[in-house]
Design a protein around this motif. Structure first.
Motif, PDB file in Angstrom:
ATOM      1  N   SER A 121      20.693  29.786  31.951  1.00 41.44           N
ATOM      2  CA  SER A 121      21.449  30.029  30.725  1.00 41.44           C
ATOM      3  C   SER A 121      22.885  29.542  30.856  1.00 41.44           C
ATOM      4  CB  SER A 121      21.437  31.522  30.385  1.00 41.44           C
ATOM      5  OG  SER A 121      22.148  31.776  29.182  1.00 41.44           O
ATOM      6  N   LEU A 122      23.486  29.783  32.012  1.00 41.39           N
ATOM      7  CA  LEU A 122      24.855  29.334  32.241  1.00 41.39           C
ATOM      8  C   LEU A 122      24.956  27.812  32.164  1.00 41.39           C
ATOM      9  CD1 LEU A 122      25.735  31.714  35.206  1.00 41.39           C
ATOM     10  CD2 LEU A 122      26.780  31.790  32.927  1.00 41.39           C
ATOM     11  N   ARG A 123      23.968  27.130  32.729  1.00 43.33           N
ATOM     12  CA  ARG A 123      23.964  25.664  32.656  1.00 43.33           C
ATOM     13  C   ARG A 123      23.848  25.197  31.199  1.00 43.33           C
ATOM     14  NH1 ARG A 123      20.710  25.124  37.884  1.00 43.33           N
ATOM     15  NH2 ARG A 123      22.076  23.951  39.282  1.00 43.33           N
ATOM     16  N   GLU A 124      22.991  25.847  30.458  1.00 43.79           N
ATOM     17  CA  GLU A 124      22.737  25.416  29.077  1.00 43.79           C
ATOM     18  C   GLU A 124      23.985  25.539  28.212  1.00 43.79           C
ATOM     19  OE1 GLU A 124      19.682  26.461  25.393  1.00 43.79           O
ATOM     20  OE2 GLU A 124      19.271  27.207  27.418  1.00 43.79           O
ATOM     21  N   CYS A 125      24.768  26.590  28.428  1.00 43.40           N
ATOM     22  CA  CYS A 125      25.956  26.795  27.603  1.00 43.40           C
ATOM     23  C   CYS A 125      27.249  26.392  28.318  1.00 43.40           C
ATOM     24  CB  CYS A 125      26.049  28.248  27.157  1.00 43.40           C
ATOM     25  SG  CYS A 125      26.324  29.434  28.481  1.00 43.40           S
ATOM     26  N   ARG A 126      27.101  25.759  29.481  1.00 41.26           N
ATOM     27  CA  ARG A 126      28.272  25.364  30.273  1.00 41.26           C
ATOM     28  C   ARG A 126      29.208  26.565  30.444  1.00 41.26           C
ATOM     29  NH1 ARG A 126      28.335  20.130  31.352  1.00 41.26           N
ATOM     30  NH2 ARG A 126      30.517  20.194  32.017  1.00 41.26           N
ATOM     31  N   GLY A 127      28.609  27.635  30.962  1.00 45.47           N
ATOM     32  CA  GLY A 127      29.325  28.888  31.104  1.00 45.47           C
ATOM     33  C   GLY A 127      30.165  28.968  32.366  1.00 45.47           C
ATOM     34  N   ARG A 128      30.538  30.214  32.697  1.00 41.32           N
ATOM     35  CA  ARG A 128      31.432  30.435  33.845  1.00 41.32           C
ATOM     36  C   ARG A 128      30.941  31.613  34.692  1.00 41.32           C
ATOM     37  NH1 ARG A 128      36.327  27.552  33.222  1.00 41.32           N
ATOM     38  NH2 ARG A 128      36.704  26.825  31.091  1.00 41.32           N
ATOM     39  N   VAL A 129      31.266  31.536  35.963  1.00 40.24           N
ATOM     40  CA  VAL A 129      30.978  32.607  36.921  1.00 40.24           C
ATOM     41  C   VAL A 129      32.276  32.972  37.626  1.00 40.24           C
ATOM     42  CG1 VAL A 129      29.781  33.235  39.060  1.00 40.24           C
ATOM     43  CG2 VAL A 129      28.608  31.846  37.329  1.00 40.24           C
ATOM     44  N   VAL A 130      32.547  34.261  37.730  1.00 38.84           N
ATOM     45  CA  VAL A 130      33.643  34.751  38.573  1.00 38.84           C
ATOM     46  C   VAL A 130      33.034  35.685  39.606  1.00 38.84           C
ATOM     47  CG1 VAL A 130      35.810  36.030  38.708  1.00 38.84           C
ATOM     48  CG2 VAL A 130      35.342  34.588  36.704  1.00 38.84           C
ATOM     49  N   THR A 131      33.095  35.302  40.875  1.00 40.43           N
ATOM     50  CA  THR A 131      32.645  36.190  41.945  1.00 40.43           C
ATOM     51  C   THR A 131      33.860  36.923  42.504  1.00 40.43           C
ATOM     52  OG1 THR A 131      32.843  34.461  43.629  1.00 40.43           O
ATOM     53  CG2 THR A 131      30.692  34.727  42.564  1.00 40.43           C
ATOM     54  N   VAL A 132      33.701  38.208  42.724  1.00 40.66           N
ATOM     55  CA  VAL A 132      34.800  39.021  43.246  1.00 40.66           C
ATOM     56  C   VAL A 132      34.611  39.182  44.742  1.00 40.66           C
ATOM     57  CG1 VAL A 132      35.994  41.230  43.153  1.00 40.66           C
ATOM     58  CG2 VAL A 132      35.084  40.200  41.051  1.00 40.66           C
ATOM     59  N   CYS A 133      35.526  38.615  45.488  1.00 37.11           N
ATOM     60  CA  CYS A 133      35.489  38.690  46.946  1.00 37.11           C
ATOM     61  C   CYS A 133      36.412  39.821  47.401  1.00 37.11           C
ATOM     62  CB  CYS A 133      35.894  37.330  47.528  1.00 37.11           C
ATOM     63  SG  CYS A 133      35.819  37.269  49.331  1.00 37.11           S
ATOM     64  N   SER A 134      37.185  39.602  48.421  1.00 39.73           N
ATOM     65  CA  SER A 134      38.142  40.552  48.980  1.00 39.73           C
ATOM     66  C   SER A 134      38.995  39.794  49.974  1.00 39.73           C
ATOM     67  CB  SER A 134      37.410  41.700  49.692  1.00 39.73           C
ATOM     68  OG  SER A 134      38.291  42.445  50.520  1.00 39.73           O
ATOM     69  N   THR A 135      40.201  40.282  50.220  1.00 38.76           N
ATOM     70  CA  THR A 135      40.989  39.690  51.297  1.00 38.76           C
ATOM     71  C   THR A 135      40.247  39.791  52.625  1.00 38.76           C
ATOM     72  OG1 THR A 135      42.178  41.795  51.500  1.00 38.76           O
ATOM     73  CG2 THR A 135      43.247  40.043  50.224  1.00 38.76           C
TER      74      THR A 135
END
Length: 224
Positions: A110-124
């Motif tokens: 779905s993300l590819r189809e709508c050229r969406g975005r991902v934000v992954t939350v990491c940590s220091t």
């Protein structure tokens, strides 16, 4: 429509509130329902990858498309390697790393189809290793590697941002023994301000992507 994992508390809740205030449709994936009963919610244990994938499938069935994913879910069981129960150690990896990958994997078509975005939350602590944090550091170092590899894999198809926050004023530390809590005078970041960084990454215009962001309080001891 935006999927937010761990959206019922802490940074995830702040992200949901900011997105909702902007008029976005948000669906929370979590074990507990969000405080706002109006926010769509799918109960899921993100430590079980197949359950995480099914939860995203349910979101797609009910909402038709996923335009963005923000992976805020995260846990920790601090302690020396031989003092932390194996099941607890494994669960930290399962939620923080494998759950992140499972949700993104399921949403990717779905993300590819709508050229969406991902934000992954990491940590220091995904960049700076500390004693008594083998599970958490391993999981968050893994999120760094996963996210950077994903950036390369979906370049020009999906926008991917690695968000690295330092310690925040949330309930994340509440269940710890005193030795694993920040000192009372620690200047931790406000999760609302960190959520603003998520919004910034999600709302860049076409042709601009935020690849990585580091957001900490002014006296964060684990960065750089």
């Amino acid at each position: 429509m935006v999927v937010v994992t761990g959206g019922s508390a802490g940074l995830g809740q702040a992200v949901v509130e900011r997105l909702s205030a902007l008029g976005a449709t948000v669906v929370v994936l979590d074990r507990q329902p969000p405080a706002d009963a109006e926010v769509p919610f799918v109960e899921v244990d993100l430590a079980v990858s197949t359950d995480a994938e099914r939860a995203v499938g349910r979101v797609l069935d009910e909402h038709g498309a996923v335009d963005a994913v923000v992976t805020c879910a995260g846990i920790d069981v601090p302690g020396r390697l031989d003092d932390v129960a194996g099941a607890d150690w494994d669960r930290v990896l399962a939620v923080n790393l494998l759950g992140t990958a499972a949700v993104v994997r399921a949403a990717l078509p779905s993300l590819r189809e709508c050229r969406g975005r991902v934000v992954t939350v990491c940590s220091t602590l995904g960049h700076h290793a500390v004693s008594d944090g083998t599970a958490y550091c391993a999981s968050k170092f893994g999120v760094v590697g996963f996210t950077r590899a994903l950036m390369a894999e979906v370049r020009d198809e999906v926008g991917v941002t690695l968000l690295t926050p330092g310690g925040m004023h949330t309930r994340f530390f509440d269940d710890r023994t005193e030795q694993y809590k920040p000192p009372a005078d620690a200047r931790l970041a406000d999760p609302v301000q960190v959520a603003d960084a998520v919004i910034f990454a999600l709302t860049r215009p076409d042709g601009v992507e935020v690849k990585e962001l580091v957001i900490t309080g002014p006296s964060e001891g684990t960065w750089p």
